[in-house]
Design an enzyme around this catalytic site. Sequence first.
Site, mmCIF file in Angstrom:
data_model
loop_
_atom_site.group_PDB
_atom_site.id
_atom_site.type_symbol
_atom_site.label_atom_id
_atom_site.label_comp_id
_atom_site.label_asym_id
_atom_site.label_seq_id
_atom_site.Cartn_x
_atom_site.Cartn_y
_atom_site.Cartn_z
ATOM 1 N N LYS A 1 -21.470 -60.348 14.098
ATOM 2 C CA LYS A 1 -21.811 -60.685 12.802
ATOM 3 C C LYS A 1 -20.577 -61.137 12.132
ATOM 4 O O LYS A 1 -19.421 -61.743 12.739
ATOM 5 C CB LYS A 1 -22.151 -59.553 11.800
ATOM 6 C CG LYS A 1 -20.887 -58.382 11.984
ATOM 7 C CD LYS A 1 -21.122 -57.046 11.010
ATOM 8 C CE LYS A 1 -19.914 -55.960 11.119
ATOM 9 N NZ LYS A 1 -20.194 -55.007 10.283
ATOM 10 N N ARG B 1 -23.469 -44.933 2.715
ATOM 11 C CA ARG B 1 -23.869 -46.306 2.242
ATOM 12 C C ARG B 1 -25.236 -46.172 2.454
ATOM 13 O O ARG B 1 -25.815 -46.329 1.513
ATOM 14 C CB ARG B 1 -22.997 -47.344 3.338
ATOM 15 C CG ARG B 1 -21.545 -47.505 3.172
ATOM 16 C CD ARG B 1 -20.955 -48.775 3.918
ATOM 17 N NE ARG B 1 -21.500 -48.723 5.300
ATOM 18 C CZ ARG B 1 -20.963 -49.628 6.181
ATOM 19 N NH1 ARG B 1 -20.107 -50.406 5.907
ATOM 20 N NH2 ARG B 1 -21.525 -49.591 7.369
ATOM 21 N N TYR C 1 7.195 -70.917 -3.952
ATOM 22 C CA TYR C 1 6.493 -70.449 -5.288
ATOM 23 C C TYR C 1 6.958 -69.181 -5.682
ATOM 24 O O TYR C 1 7.450 -68.228 -5.088
ATOM 25 C CB TYR C 1 5.107 -70.135 -5.351
ATOM 26 C CG TYR C 1 4.190 -71.588 -5.272
ATOM 27 C CD1 TYR C 1 4.522 -72.457 -6.429
ATOM 28 C CD2 TYR C 1 3.375 -71.839 -4.135
ATOM 29 C CE1 TYR C 1 3.879 -73.739 -6.265
ATOM 30 C CE2 TYR C 1 2.794 -73.171 -4.310
ATOM 31 C CZ TYR C 1 2.761 -73.825 -5.443
ATOM 32 O OH TYR C 1 2.127 -75.287 -5.394
ATOM 33 N N MET D 1 -0.854 -72.587 -0.336
ATOM 34 C CA MET D 1 -2.292 -72.865 0.128
ATOM 35 C C MET D 1 -2.311 -73.629 1.218
ATOM 36 O O MET D 1 -3.158 -73.131 2.213
ATOM 37 C CB MET D 1 -3.094 -73.572 -0.940
ATOM 38 C CG MET D 1 -4.430 -74.099 -0.763
ATOM 39 S SD MET D 1 -5.107 -74.990 -1.994
ATOM 40 C CE MET D 1 -5.548 -73.959 -3.450
#
Length: 357
Positions: free
Chosen positions: A33, A129, A253, A301
């Site tokens: 999956k 769940r 950053y 990024m």
Amino acid sequence: MRPARALIDLQALRHNYQLARETTGAKALAVVKADAYGHGAVRVAQALEAQADGFAVACIEEALELRQAGIKAPILLLEGFFEADELALIVEHDFWCVVHSLWQLEAIETANVGKPLNIWLKLDSGMHRVGFHPADYQPAYQRLLASGKVAKIVLMSHFARADELDSSRSDEQLAVFQAASQGLVAQISLRNSPATMAWPNIPSDWVRPGIMLYGATPFDQPQSVADRLQPVMTLESKVICVRELPAGEPVGYGGGFVTDRTMRIGVVAMGYADGYPRQAPTGTPVLIDGQRSQLLGRVSMDMLCVDLTHVPQAGLGSRVELWGKHILASDVATRAGTIPYQIFCNLRRVPRLYCEG
């Protein structure tokens, strides 16, 4: 072209699948999956089809992709169907199907399915769940049999804390399952990756290896079977720029890292848009030309910075392993406050190259 890439070792993949089988003596559905946890579902399934007992996916879209690629092995829909009209596709493509809710059971009872279904009946043994309540489990089993639309039923559940080796929760869930299924004659499937590796007392005719298939441990401590796993994905890139900085200079950053001495900084073509975790802090390990070093400053990024100070031979074009055979994905994930499942699944933009060994 940009040098970031993910190398997928198909030989290691097959080793890990076989390890799941040998550890348990059970049949194994390879869980592919989420695009095989970022490894490429079609290529993973093609690499395993000759030895796999079947595959497991989350939904019918993922299953159809495998069938369209020519995969003929059994495919289990772990979430079952989401609309009753999917039953026609399930029959057409011979998918196996989890039934976890009353509405799914009712849909099967009223459907004209054409041929009997292979159903995996899910019990909520304590994860809360999906799955039938223990009191409703045997009635659901009997209704499926009485419908005349089922060829085979496998009894299944899922463990919430099997990755916690000192937790009693898995034994408690097993007791709930055994009480709820008492007297039912059917194969069972209880063991996910951590249960496959570390809980031999849990019975399972079918196991469902997921994260272990890709060579990452689900545990936060050493474990004998996990130690035999072979990492399948190597995420790598290259140094594209080198900076010589004096003491007191901020890097990246926010200036979260400041040099405390003269340092050589390498800029690597890899960032959070590729799937490398932005939360990974200074000190997260990397491998530069075969030598361990560390991440410096905030991940951008498209780029991140690494320490070249103690890797004098490194420079422009140096190969950087972000995770793989030497820098374990689980270690990177721990540093970033997440799990290897997530960093694999977050992989994007990076081309995958498949190799044998």
